[in-house]
Design an enzyme around this catalytic site. Structure first.
Site, PDB file in Angstrom:
ATOM      1  N   GLY A   1       0.822  -1.207   0.000  1.00  0.00           N
ATOM      2  CA  GLY A   1       0.000   0.000   0.000  1.00  0.00           C
ATOM      3  C   GLY A   1       0.854   1.254   0.000  1.00  0.00           C
TER       4      GLY A   1
ATOM      5  N   GLU B   1      12.158  -5.264  -4.292  1.00  0.00           N
ATOM      6  CA  GLU B   1      11.097  -5.272  -5.299  1.00  0.00           C
ATOM      7  C   GLU B   1      11.638  -5.108  -6.715  1.00  0.00           C
ATOM      8  OE1 GLU B   1       8.022  -2.378  -4.538  1.00  0.00           O
ATOM      9  OE2 GLU B   1       6.985  -2.813  -6.401  1.00  0.00           O
TER      10      GLU B   1
HETATM   11  C1  LIG Z   1       0.461  -3.209 -13.039  1.00  0.00           C
HETATM   12  C2  LIG Z   1       0.659  -2.254 -11.905  1.00  0.00           C
HETATM   13  C3  LIG Z   1       0.662  -2.735 -10.609  1.00  0.00           C
HETATM   14  C4  LIG Z   1       0.830  -1.849  -9.529  1.00  0.00           C
HETATM   15  N1  LIG Z   1       0.798  -2.346  -8.245  1.00  0.00           N
HETATM   16  C5  LIG Z   1       0.930  -1.493  -7.204  1.00  0.00           C
HETATM   17  C6  LIG Z   1       0.853  -1.981  -5.853  1.00  0.00           C
HETATM   18  O1  LIG Z   1       0.665  -3.175  -5.617  1.00  0.00           O
HETATM   19  N2  LIG Z   1       0.962  -1.097  -4.831  1.00  0.00           N
HETATM   20  C7  LIG Z   1       1.169   0.233  -5.051  1.00  0.00           C
HETATM   21  O2  LIG Z   1       1.300   0.975  -4.077  1.00  0.00           O
HETATM   22  N3  LIG Z   1       1.234   0.742  -6.319  1.00  0.00           N
HETATM   23  C8  LIG Z   1       1.121  -0.099  -7.390  1.00  0.00           C
HETATM   24  N4  LIG Z   1       1.183   0.391  -8.678  1.00  0.00           N
HETATM   25  C9  LIG Z   1       1.280   1.833  -8.882  1.00  0.00           C
HETATM   26  C10 LIG Z   1       2.630   2.289  -9.404  1.00  0.00           C
HETATM   27  O3  LIG Z   1       3.601   2.221  -8.403  1.00  0.00           O
HETATM   28  C11 LIG Z   1       2.401   3.732  -9.908  1.00  0.00           C
HETATM   29  O4  LIG Z   1       1.567   3.656 -11.037  1.00  0.00           O
HETATM   30  C12 LIG Z   1       3.686   4.418 -10.272  1.00  0.00           C
HETATM   31  O5  LIG Z   1       4.467   4.642  -9.116  1.00  0.00           O
HETATM   32  C13 LIG Z   1       3.424   5.759 -10.989  1.00  0.00           C
HETATM   33  O6  LIG Z   1       2.551   6.551 -10.254  1.00  0.00           O
HETATM   34  P1  LIG Z   1       1.279   7.228 -10.956  1.00  0.00           P
HETATM   35  O7  LIG Z   1       0.498   6.130 -11.622  1.00  0.00           O
HETATM   36  O8  LIG Z   1       0.571   8.048  -9.924  1.00  0.00           O
HETATM   37  O9  LIG Z   1       1.856   8.136 -12.101  1.00  0.00           O
HETATM   38  P2  LIG Z   1       2.498   9.585 -11.938  1.00  0.00           P
HETATM   39  O10 LIG Z   1       3.352   9.641 -10.742  1.00  0.00           O
HETATM   40  O11 LIG Z   1       1.389  10.577 -12.067  1.00  0.00           O
HETATM   41  O12 LIG Z   1       3.420   9.648 -13.224  1.00  0.00           O
HETATM   42  C14 LIG Z   1       2.902   9.851 -14.531  1.00  0.00           C
HETATM   43  C15 LIG Z   1       4.075   9.947 -15.485  1.00  0.00           C
HETATM   44  O13 LIG Z   1       4.874  11.116 -15.156  1.00  0.00           O
HETATM   45  C16 LIG Z   1       6.218  10.738 -14.933  1.00  0.00           C
HETATM   46  N5  LIG Z   1       6.791  11.520 -13.848  1.00  0.00           N
HETATM   47  C17 LIG Z   1       6.243  11.750 -12.632  1.00  0.00           C
HETATM   48  N6  LIG Z   1       7.076  12.486 -11.869  1.00  0.00           N
HETATM   49  C18 LIG Z   1       8.185  12.720 -12.605  1.00  0.00           C
HETATM   50  C19 LIG Z   1       9.414  13.404 -12.363  1.00  0.00           C
HETATM   51  N7  LIG Z   1       9.664  14.003 -11.204  1.00  0.00           N
HETATM   52  N8  LIG Z   1      10.332  13.425 -13.365  1.00  0.00           N
HETATM   53  C20 LIG Z   1      10.101  12.824 -14.546  1.00  0.00           C
HETATM   54  N9  LIG Z   1       8.944  12.154 -14.843  1.00  0.00           N
HETATM   55  C21 LIG Z   1       7.997  12.095 -13.878  1.00  0.00           C
HETATM   56  C22 LIG Z   1       6.170   9.269 -14.539  1.00  0.00           C
HETATM   57  O14 LIG Z   1       7.395   8.610 -14.781  1.00  0.00           O
HETATM   58  C23 LIG Z   1       5.034   8.755 -15.413  1.00  0.00           C
HETATM   59  O15 LIG Z   1       5.510   8.429 -16.693  1.00  0.00           O
HETATM   60  C24 LIG Z   1       1.009  -0.467  -9.770  1.00  0.00           C
HETATM   61  C25 LIG Z   1       1.014   0.007 -11.089  1.00  0.00           C
HETATM   62  C26 LIG Z   1       0.831  -0.862 -12.142  1.00  0.00           C
HETATM   63  C27 LIG Z   1       0.846  -0.313 -13.543  1.00  0.00           C
END
Ligand SMILES: Cc1cc2nc3c(=O)[nH]c(=O)nc-3n(C[C@H](O)[C@H](O)[C@H](O)COP(=O)(O)OP(=O)(O)OC[C@H]3O[C@@H](n4cnc5c(N)ncnc54)[C@H](O)[C@@H]3O)c2cc1C
Length: 379
Positions: free
Chosen positions: A131, A248
């Site tokens: 989480g 991880e």
């Molecule tokens: C299949 C799958 C399983 C998952 N399982 C889990 C889970 O079990 N538990 C959990 O907690 N999360 C989980 N996640 C979530 C995952 O960790 C997040 O999707 C990821 O960390 C990105 O966060 P976000 O989706 O909010 O995208 P955002 O943070 O909004 O990012 C959107 C885009 O902007 C880019 N970006 C953001 N900030 C910057 C920066 N400072 N510099 C350059 N580029 C940037 C990112 O690289 C990305 O391409 C899962 C995701 C997927 C796809």
């Protein structure tokens, strides 16, 4: 600046015997149903398979015997993971508990937490989920807002997590939450192991673009948890959670998610494969072999008590790149209609659709590259 080094490692002496035993186990227990489930298999939930694997001693392999573990070596465990992933076994149900939550409890947990969770994790009958992410807190993890407020009996949790893989089958979530009111960013965060059957927890499925249910939204509304649910030290959640990320990010699942497709290509091409298929297989296998050396080197460092965050990020970034390129490279050299009823076409169609998510889950490519640059003193 953190040093970056990939050292050679000694393969486990009994590697061949472990492989043979595990292959015999898989011949008996691996479901032979839909071949597509062999792709990206570490997200496939199969509680019966996890239970059989636990009973055979393949989960919690490094953990002490008094917690249901098996006190084996890290490179022995690596071979087991490699065999399971290469075979496309459905290991998703227990994967996170075995990879992350169990080791975290051994490092930071109380005796009570270890006794409560580790035997069930090792038996493959209890599962855990991660989480971290929240709406608005993905890459910017330090902005988490889910809160824990102290009461006489423990803590009360309020907030929401999102994209939580396996929450719907898990017994507990290891959650990063804000335990100090008014705190900002990395300060004032703590980790709690929250039982998901408690009143006030609501789990809603999120269906991915492939039409499957792997991840979820999880809501906490005045969820009361005991003092004993705090993992490690209050306020140390950021440090603990980021230490967990090396576990991880560096494992063989970062370059073997698409392995079923590569094996199927080799099998279906046969000995008279056209030159372009041979060249593609050669290139992909050599890249995979390099990733394997790097990933095993990180496993050896972790086993030695080091925290190879930079190396783990490199393995994940290169592994994700390899795994996203693999279906495209294969599509370019085979004459397969994605609607065909062959195993190759089905695996190809599956991986073309799911592989874009590989560089999001577990930390996005851009964030990993930032970590690597910072680790090497570049920012
Ligand atoms: C299949 C799958 C399983 C998952 N399982 C889990 C889970 O079990 N538990 C959990 O907690 N999360 C989980 N996640 C979530 C995952 O960790 C997040 O999707 C990821 O960390 C990105 O966060 P976000 O989706 O909010 O995208 P955002 O943070 O909004 O990012 C959107 C885009 O902007 C880019 N970006 C953001 N900030 C910057 C920066 N400072 N510099 C350059 N580029 C940037 C990112 O690289 C990305 O391409 C899962 C995701 C997927 C796809």
């Amino acid at each position: 600046m953190q040093t970056f080094a990939v050292h050679p490692f000694e393969a486990a002496e009994n590697a061949q015997a472990i492989r043979q035993d595990l292959r015999a186990f898989l011949a008996e227990h691996q479901p032979q149903d839909d071949p597509v489930r062999r792709a990206n298999c570490w997200t496939e939930f199969d509680p019966a398979f996890s239970k059989a694997l636990g009973a055979a001693g393949y989960i919690g392999m490094l953990w002490p015997e008094n917690y249901g573990g098996h006190e084996r070596g890290p490179l022995e465990r690596y071979i087991v993971l490699e065999e399971l992933l290469a075979a496309g076994a459905p290991v998703g149900a227990h994967w996170i508990a075995d990879r992350q939550t169990g080791p975290l409890l051994l490092r930071y947990g109380t005796e009570g937490q270890r006794e409560k969770y580790l035997p069930g994790f090792a038996a493959g009958t209890m599962y855990a989920c991660i989480g971290l992410s929240e709406p608005g807190s993905g890459s910017d993890l330090a902005s988490v807002r889910t809160s824990a407020r102290r009461t006489d009996n423990g803590w009360v949790i309020n907030g929401q997590k999102v994209w939580t893989t396996g929450a719907h089958i898990s017994h507990a979530m290891l959650a990063l939450v804000r335990s100090e009111e008014g705190s900002e960013r990395q300060a004032g965060l703590s980790q709690f192991l929250i039982d998901l059957d408690l009143p006030g927890v609501t789990i809603r499925p999120i269906i991915d673009m492939f039409g499957t249910h792997h991840f979820n939204e999880v809501f906490f509304e005045d969820v009361e948890i005991p003092h004993g649910a705090l993992v490690g030290a209050e306020g140390e959640g950021w440090k603990q959670a980021t230490a967990e990320l090396a576990l991880e990010r560096s494992g063989p699942e970062r370059y073997l998610s698409s392995h079923a497709l590569l094996v199927e290509l080799i099998d279906s091409a046969g000995p008279d494969a056209p030159p372009e298929v041979v060249a593609t297989v050669g290139r992909l296998v050599s890249e995979m072999w390099t990733l394997r050396q790097m990933s095993m080197s990180v496993a050896a460092k972790l086993a030695g008590g080091e925290d190879p965050a930079v190396e783990a990020s490199i393995v994940k970034d290169l592994g994700n790149t390899f795994e996203q390129e693999l279906p495209l490279a294969i599509q370019a050299v085979v004459d397969a209609d994605l609607a065909d009823d062959t195993v190759l076409a089905k695996l190809l169609a599956t991986l073309l659709q799911v592989s874009p998510s590989f560089s999001l889950r577990g930390g996005t490519r851009e964030i990993l590259r930032g970590i690597i640059a910072r680790g090497l003193g570049l920012r």
